[in-house]
Design a protein around this motif. Structure first.
Motif, mmCIF file in Angstrom:
data_model
loop_
_atom_site.group_PDB
_atom_site.id
_atom_site.type_symbol
_atom_site.label_atom_id
_atom_site.label_comp_id
_atom_site.label_asym_id
_atom_site.label_seq_id
_atom_site.Cartn_x
_atom_site.Cartn_y
_atom_site.Cartn_z
ATOM 1 N N GLN A 188 0.823 -1.208 0.000
ATOM 2 C CA GLN A 188 0.000 0.000 0.000
ATOM 3 C C GLN A 188 0.859 1.260 0.000
ATOM 4 O OE1 GLN A 188 -2.332 -0.805 3.499
ATOM 5 N NE2 GLN A 188 -3.117 -2.712 2.623
ATOM 6 N N GLN A 189 1.975 1.236 0.714
ATOM 7 C CA GLN A 189 2.864 2.399 0.750
ATOM 8 C C GLN A 189 3.545 2.612 -0.596
ATOM 9 O OE1 GLN A 189 5.135 1.023 4.171
ATOM 10 N NE2 GLN A 189 4.204 2.582 5.487
ATOM 11 N N ILE A 190 3.961 1.545 -1.251
ATOM 12 C CA ILE A 190 4.608 1.656 -2.566
ATOM 13 C C ILE A 190 3.638 2.225 -3.601
ATOM 14 C CG2 ILE A 190 5.554 0.308 -4.490
ATOM 15 C CD1 ILE A 190 6.719 -1.609 -2.319
ATOM 16 N N GLU A 191 2.433 1.710 -3.623
ATOM 17 C CA GLU A 191 1.475 2.152 -4.634
ATOM 18 C C GLU A 191 0.968 3.562 -4.347
ATOM 19 O OE1 GLU A 191 -1.447 -0.870 -5.318
ATOM 20 O OE2 GLU A 191 0.038 -2.165 -6.295
ATOM 21 N N ALA A 192 0.876 3.927 -3.073
ATOM 22 C CA ALA A 192 0.470 5.295 -2.743
ATOM 23 C C ALA A 192 1.516 6.298 -3.205
ATOM 24 C CB ALA A 192 0.244 5.422 -1.242
ATOM 25 N N HIS A 193 2.793 5.925 -3.149
ATOM 26 C CA HIS A 193 3.865 6.844 -3.542
ATOM 27 C C HIS A 193 3.965 6.967 -5.063
ATOM 28 C CE1 HIS A 193 7.700 8.998 -3.233
ATOM 29 N NE2 HIS A 193 8.112 8.244 -4.236
ATOM 30 N N PHE A 194 3.937 5.841 -5.773
ATOM 31 C CA PHE A 194 4.174 5.879 -7.222
ATOM 32 C C PHE A 194 2.904 6.109 -8.031
ATOM 33 C CE2 PHE A 194 8.251 3.896 -6.142
ATOM 34 C CZ PHE A 194 9.087 4.664 -6.936
ATOM 35 N N GLY A 195 1.743 5.749 -7.467
ATOM 36 C CA GLY A 195 0.477 6.031 -8.134
ATOM 37 C C GLY A 195 0.432 5.559 -9.577
ATOM 38 N N ALA A 196 0.179 6.500 -10.481
ATOM 39 C CA ALA A 196 -0.040 6.169 -11.895
ATOM 40 C C ALA A 196 1.210 5.617 -12.573
ATOM 41 C CB ALA A 196 -0.528 7.403 -12.645
ATOM 42 N N GLN A 197 2.402 5.822 -12.000
ATOM 43 C CA GLN A 197 3.626 5.313 -12.626
ATOM 44 C C GLN A 197 3.631 3.788 -12.718
ATOM 45 O OE1 GLN A 197 7.457 7.217 -11.528
ATOM 46 N NE2 GLN A 197 6.240 8.477 -10.134
ATOM 47 N N LEU A 198 2.877 3.129 -11.844
ATOM 48 C CA LEU A 198 2.859 1.665 -11.840
ATOM 49 C C LEU A 198 1.746 1.090 -12.701
ATOM 50 C CD1 LEU A 198 3.630 0.918 -8.083
ATOM 51 C CD2 LEU A 198 5.194 0.782 -10.024
ATOM 52 N N GLU A 199 0.842 1.940 -13.195
ATOM 53 C CA GLU A 199 -0.302 1.436 -13.971
ATOM 54 C C GLU A 199 0.107 0.697 -15.244
ATOM 55 O OE1 GLU A 199 -3.055 4.578 -14.632
ATOM 56 O OE2 GLU A 199 -3.579 4.793 -12.494
ATOM 57 N N PRO A 200 1.176 1.121 -15.954
ATOM 58 C CA PRO A 200 1.547 0.370 -17.166
ATOM 59 C C PRO A 200 2.085 -1.038 -16.888
ATOM 60 C CG PRO A 200 2.487 2.599 -17.182
ATOM 61 C CD PRO A 200 1.988 2.336 -15.801
ATOM 62 N N HIS A 201 2.366 -1.346 -15.628
ATOM 63 C CA HIS A 201 2.940 -2.650 -15.287
ATOM 64 C C HIS A 201 1.812 -3.615 -14.908
ATOM 65 C CE1 HIS A 201 7.104 -1.091 -15.185
ATOM 66 N NE2 HIS A 201 6.528 0.015 -14.754
ATOM 67 N N PRO A 202 1.586 -4.656 -15.708
ATOM 68 C CA PRO A 202 0.489 -5.597 -15.434
ATOM 69 C C PRO A 202 0.637 -6.246 -14.053
ATOM 70 C CG PRO A 202 1.444 -5.973 -17.608
ATOM 71 C CD PRO A 202 2.345 -5.011 -16.909
ATOM 72 N N GLU A 203 -0.486 -6.506 -13.424
ATOM 73 C CA GLU A 203 -0.468 -7.113 -12.094
ATOM 74 C C GLU A 203 -0.541 -8.631 -12.245
ATOM 75 O OE1 GLU A 203 -3.007 -6.849 -7.944
ATOM 76 O OE2 GLU A 203 -2.850 -5.090 -9.238
#
Length: 318
Positions: free
Chosen positions: A203-218
């Motif tokens: 949760q802390q990682i995704e809160a910091h990077f936000g949209a920067q991680l969206e192009p990376h498939p989960e």
């Protein structure tokens, strides 16, 4: 040896890590002239130069490299002995329950368990390992007396927080992977290996990077530090973690490389949480012991292997 002092060894250890008198002064709480004097006294006592004073940052001489290993071993033993003595006044407790995040399972938790158990004469003692979110709930609901975990950043009613360490986030990739400065890996390359969605660190990682991680498939969600590092070591993907998690995976370090993340640095805070109704210094003593254990067994080795963490990975004091 005459002239070799504990303070001199501590200053030398810090200088070997930072290469800077100014940073060493900040780390040790001494003035810059006092740091320089401590080093001169130690080198005079040993009859040799330990650091190349002509270089910036200063580098260890061959003699300094040899002496640093012995000095670190001696300091580690002294700090551990001091930690063991710190909590020798726990015999009055009738019960003590403590929860600890799994980051410390390999090195710190066994040491803390031994230190506490030997000091708790006739006490009912319980120690568990759980996630930061679970520990936050347990301490808030008074199901635990103490908890050592990452801070959520939100205050808890009736709970006092004692800061222990600043644990910065960093990029970890398979060894030999090309990393572009100030950028996350290419979304079309190796996949991003995420922590489990229920974990605070995710949760802390995704809160910091936000949209920067969206192009990376989960594609991957992993709940274990060691499993995550093993997958990166095998070249399955890359991840974002912290030094305290990374140092648990020492068996895989030969197949891993760590780098500073792009953009402003961010970190999680590791703290000891205690109910605000303690009438004695037990939480303070346990916090002091944990800081020493974290410094000796995790931070010092991490700074030696990953010098870019200098000034970022550190113990915290009230």
């Amino acid at each position: 040896m005459k002239g070799v002092t504990l303070r001199g060894l501590e200053v030398f250890e810090a200088l070997a890590s930072t290469g800077s008198v100014a940073q060493t002064a900040m780390r040790t709480g001494l003035s810059q002239p006092a740091v320089s004097q401590q080093l001169r006294n130690l080198e005079a006592a040993l009859g040799t130069d330990l650091l190349d004073h002509s270089r910036r940052p200063m580098r260890l001489t061959p003699a300094g490299t040899l002496f640093l290993h012995r000095a670190e071993t001696a300091l580690a033993e002294l700090r551990l002995a001091q930690s063991e003595l710190t909590v020798m006044d726990l015999a009055h407790l009738k019960a003590l329950s403590i929860g600890i995040i799994d980051d410390f399972d390999d090195s710190l938790t066994p040491r803390l368990a031994t230190i506490l158990a030997e000091s708790l004469t006739g006490c009912r003692f319980k120690m568990i390992t759980a996630s930061s979110n679970d520990l936050a709930r347990a301490i808030a609901e008074k199901r635990l007396h103490l908890a050592i975990s990452a801070s959520t950043g939100r205050p808890l009613d009736g709970v006092v927080q004692h800061p222990l360490a600043r644990d910065p986030f960093m990029l970890v990739v398979p060894r030999g992977t090309t990393v572009t400065e100030n950028a996350l890996p290419d979304p079309n390359g190796l996949p991003f290996l995420r922590y489990d969605g229920e974990q605070l660190i995710r949760q802390q990682i995704e809160a910091h990077f936000g949209a920067q991680l969206e192009p990376h498939p989960e594609r991957f969600e992993i709940g274990s530090h060691l499993a995550l590092m093993a997958m990166v070591a095998r070249g399955i993907g890359w991840t974002i973690t912290t030094p305290l998690g990374f140092m648990r995976a020492h068996r895989f370090h030969g197949q891993l490389e760590a780098f500073q993340l792009p953009g402003p640095g961010f970190a999680r805070q590791i703290s000891l949480f205690a109910s605000d109704d303690w009438a004695d210094d037990v939480p303070l003593n346990v916090a002091q012991t944990m800081r020493r254990l974290i410094r000796t067994h995790m931070i010092n080795p991490a700074l030696s292997d990953l010098p870019f963490l200098s000034g970022q990975l550190e113990t915290l004091h009230p």
